[in-house]
Write an enzyme that holds these catalytic residues in place. Structure first.
Site, short mmCIF file in Angstrom:
data_model
loop_
_atom_site.label_atom_id
_atom_site.label_comp_id
_atom_site.label_asym_id
_atom_site.label_seq_id
_atom_site.Cartn_x
_atom_site.Cartn_y
_atom_site.Cartn_z
N GLY A 86 0.82 -1.39 -0.12
CA GLY A 86 -0.02 -0.13 0.08
C GLY A 86 0.97 1.26 -0.08
O GLY A 86 0.31 2.30 -0.35
N ASP A 119 -2.70 6.64 2.51
CA ASP A 119 -1.88 7.62 1.47
C ASP A 119 -0.61 7.17 1.12
O ASP A 119 -0.01 8.21 0.40
CB ASP A 119 -1.84 9.11 2.57
CG ASP A 119 -0.88 8.86 3.72
OD1 ASP A 119 -0.24 7.78 3.96
OD2 ASP A 119 -0.69 9.74 4.41
N ASP A 246 0.26 -11.77 6.39
CA ASP A 246 0.98 -11.08 5.18
C ASP A 246 2.29 -10.67 5.86
O ASP A 246 2.88 -9.82 5.04
CB ASP A 246 -0.01 -9.98 4.64
CG ASP A 246 -0.63 -8.84 5.78
OD1 ASP A 246 -1.23 -9.43 6.66
OD2 ASP A 246 -0.10 -7.72 5.80
N ASN A 247 2.57 -10.66 7.10
CA ASN A 247 3.74 -10.07 7.66
C ASN A 247 4.63 -11.16 7.90
O ASN A 247 5.88 -10.99 8.49
CB ASN A 247 3.53 -9.40 8.82
CG ASN A 247 2.78 -7.94 8.59
OD1 ASN A 247 2.99 -7.50 7.41
ND2 ASN A 247 2.15 -7.57 9.64
#
Length: 478
Positions: A86, A119, A246-247
């Site tokens: 992201g 963001d 996901d980590n």
């Protein structure tokens, strides 16, 4: 020297990413780079003379082909669906002289198709924490991604407060995650899961590529690497804080430093992430969570790997974990052999430490000074219940005498595995606060200290944390 970059991920896994370039920050400037790692990667020193350049996503080096990866995962035990990079971009895969590769991953690189409500940015606080933590873990000998550079900027980033935007380049042999496999499994695309497995085996387990039993052998090794990693976390007192699938690194690396923490007081149920209200990722629950995550990975492989073979590998996890953990804890206690009373002595010490909230790192470091024929110990003054300590210490010294090893030999071993210095949150926070005011002195000083965690020191890096520095709340916001 010209650096060489290749595009294996881009060429071989076309449905796992979106190609895009970083979005630079305003007035980005390089504030730290990892000289030792740069030398290892043969990076010319001239590249670090730019204010930002590739370190701030303003330029690309020849051969780089940037992309953002897509993956999914379980977060806090709940299926979260599609996630992905992201705010990170894989700049390229560096081909080293020995034929191995190293991913260059730019964190805080701007919006990607996987940013969701974010963001795409990272803040100076989180990039400093990751740089310090990953280097601390590396010098402790624990498998980890590494930090290459940090840039800060004049771009404001809005979290709980307004913070300076920053970027960090993280390097690792691979960023393959359990979540990559989950993404295509839950999209009901088992052939793409197989393609990921084939990619992993081809490039990171190449000795298995021609074996007809390659998938079983490969998964066995993934389980073993994960078990070994968790054992190392537990012995050094490291809490990851956000062990979502996901980590989880397929290669068994410590990946994604967010709300991590090293133990100050010995507190088995220590929760370092203030968003973890149920304590799922508490220190003492990490071994169980890692197995749960491996079970999720095994599920993705079930369309083409026999379930019995997957279960057999999963069943081996606990024994591998306990073997590695036992070996390391015996070293921390200075035991040269394995005796039946070892576990009882360790558990009794842990019980005493938990009751007294003893400092985890300092306790084992001070224990390293023990002389087996002397009842005197500087550690005694660390305990209120002196009688309980004296009773345990007498039996401990008796156990040491069974090994018939000199004090100097045993002390040398213990001091090589019991660090004097770990990255306590308050040390990181002090460096962050100075850096946010434009003073990078403490950041560089702390980085230098973390390179020698097993050396004795006389400064506050190895002292008890101040009252304000204990149980600092850390969140996932970065």
């Amino acid at each position: 020297m010209t650096l060489s970059f290749i595009t294996r991920w881009r060429d071989e896994l076309p449905e796992t990413y979106t190609a895009l370039s970083p979005t630079p920050l305003n007035n980005a400037r390089l504030i730290w780079h990892n000289t030792e790692l740069a030398n290892t990667l043969s990076i010319p020193s001239s590249l670090f003379k730019n204010a930002a350049g590739v370190w701030g996503g303003e330029t690309l080096l020849p051969g780089m082909s940037p992309l953002a990866q897509v993956y999914s995962g379980h977060q806090f035990g709940v299926w979260a669906g599609q996630l992905g990079d992201g705010r990170g971009i894989l700049l390229g895969e560096q081909l080293l002289a020995d034929g191995t590769t190293m991913d260059w991953h730019l964190k805080g690189a701007g919006l990607t198709p996987y940013s969701r409500m974010g963001d795409g940015r990272a803040v100076l606080r989180s990039t400093i924490r990751e740089s310090l933590a990953s280097e601390a873990m590396h010098y402790l000998g624990i498998p980890t991604t590494r930090a290459l550079s940090i840039v800060t900027s004049d771009s404001p980033v809005y979290r709980e407060t307004v913070e300076p935007g920053a970027m960090l380049i993280r390097v690792a042999p691979s960023h393959l995650r359990f979540g990559h496999f989950e993404h295509f499994y839950y999209r009901r695309e088992p052939e793409k899961v197989r393609q990921l497995a084939d990619f992993a085996i081809r490039h990171y387990w190449s000795h298995l590529e021609d074996d007809e039993d390659k998938y079983r052998l490969w998964f066995n090794d993934v389980v073993a690497r994960t078990a070994s990693l968790i054992a190392q976390w537990q012995t050094v007192g490291f809490a990851h804080g956000v062990m979502n699938t996901d980590n989880m690194s397929l290669l068994g690396l410590t990946l994604d430093y967010g709300p991590f923490g090293f133990l100050d007081d010995y507190e088995p149920g220590f929760i370092c992430n203030h968003s973890d209200h149920q304590g799922r990722y508490s220190f003492d629950n990490q071994p169980a969570v890692a197995l749960w995550n491996l079970q999720r990975l095994a599920q993705t492989l079930s369309p083409f790997v026999a379930v019995d073979a997957l279960n057999e590998a999963l069943d081996s996890y606990q024994q591998v974990l306990l073997t590695h953990y036992g070996q390391r804890m015996r070293q921390k206690l200075g035991f040269m052999t394995e005796q039946k009373e070892d576990n009882a002595l360790l558990n009794e010490l842990f019980s005493l430490m938990a009751r007294e909230r003893s400092d985890y790192t300092r306790t084992f470091r001070m224990l390293s000074l023990t002389e087996q024929h002397s009842a005197a110990s500087p550690l005694r003054d660390e305990f209120i219940d002196r009688a309980a300590f004296d009773d345990w210490f007498a039996r401990y010294r008796g156990r040491l005498q069974q090994d018939e090893v000199s004090d100097s030999e045993r002390q040398q071993l213990m001091q090589s595995v019991n660090p004097a210095l770990v990255l306590r949150n308050w040390l990181a926070q002090r460096a962050i606060e100075a850096a946010e005011k434009g003073d990078m002195t403490e950041l560089h000083r702390l980085h230098e200290a973390l390179r020698n965690p097993f050396s004795d020191r006389a400064d506050d890096y190895v002292s008890r944390p101040p009252d304000w520095g204990k149980r600092l709340e850390v969140s996932c916001s970065s």
